[in-house]
Design an enzyme around this catalytic site. Structure first.
Site, PDB file in Angstrom:
ATOM      1  N   ASN A  81      46.251  25.789  25.060  1.00  0.00           N
ATOM      2  CA  ASN A  81      48.144  25.765  24.310  1.00  0.00           C
ATOM      3  C   ASN A  81      49.485  25.132  24.765  1.00  0.00           C
ATOM      4  OD1 ASN A  81      49.382  26.299  22.387  1.00  0.00           O
ATOM      5  ND2 ASN A  81      48.323  28.181  21.130  1.00  0.00           N
ATOM      6  N   HIS A 111      49.761  29.578  50.080  1.00  0.00           N
ATOM      7  CA  HIS A 111      50.076  28.900  52.260  1.00  0.00           C
ATOM      8  C   HIS A 111      49.608  30.330  52.484  1.00  0.00           C
ATOM      9  CE1 HIS A 111      52.824  25.738  51.391  1.00  0.00           C
ATOM     10  NE2 HIS A 111      53.226  25.897  50.352  1.00  0.00           N
TER      11      HIS A 111
END
Length: 200
Positions: A81, A111
């Site tokens: 969607n 990270h």
């Protein structure tokens, strides 16, 4: 790229990835302003974003966002969607007949937590979604997660751990709330529980 193989920022590998990010961003920005009825134009841009044509009967409603595209593997009859995001550098595989609600986000890169390493490295792990999964609106799927066949991810859930097959997971850190046997169908009590999970 996996959690045990970090990528150094500003390395040749990182620079190559950055170039692809710029290209994918340029292509998706063009896709997202096309008239909705321009099926030919959308098909051509999806082919360039993903590196291959869409599989049979895949439906994607723009706007659509990806930072790489080439590592997004979609099975047949997948439905995506509006306003979904796929950060797919480490790989995202979506099984056949999976339905993905609006504003769902899939993230394969991040990270290190250590502040000394955070700005110097990228980490990541692939996401795998099995067949016939339903992912609700606004759900967030984090690096390294596998979602089992027939599972349901409630709207707004944050999925940091693997999800068993035929399970409903809910919450801001998704946890298994209920499981059912495959092939037994979904009872009205399951639907009520899912509706309540969305409200909360």
């Amino acid at each position: 790229m996996s959690n045990d193989r970090l990528m150094r920022i500003h390395s040749p590998e990182f620079k190559a990835m950055s170039q692809r990010v710029l290209r994918a961003t340029e292509l998706t920005s063009r896709l997202n302003v096309l008239p909705f009825e321009d099926e030919e134009g959308k098909a051509e841009l999806f082919k360039r974003i993903l590196g291959r044509p869409l599989p049979p009967k895949v439906t994607i409603y723009p706007p659509f966002f990806t930072d790489h595209g080439l590592n997004l593997d979609l099975g047949e009859r997948v439905f995506i969607n509006q306003n979904c995001t796929f950060l797919d550098y480490a790989g995202i595989k979506i099984g056949e007949r999976t339905m993905i609600g609006p504003k769902a986000t899939f993230i394969t890169v991040g990270h290190p937590v250590d502040p000394e390493e955070r700005r110097g490295w990228l980490s990541g792990a692939p996401i795998t979604v099995a067949e016939n999964v339903w992912i609700g609106a606004g759900a967030m799927i984090l690096p390294g997660v596998s979602i089992g066949r027939d599972a349901v991810i409630a709207a707004g859930a944050i999925v940091a751990d693997d999800v068993p097959a035929a399970s409903l997971v809910v919450g801001d850190k998704a946890s298994v709330r209920r499981q059912w046997l495959r092939g037994c169908g979904t009872h009205s009590s399951d639907l009520y529980l899912f509706a309540q999970a969305i409200k909360h």
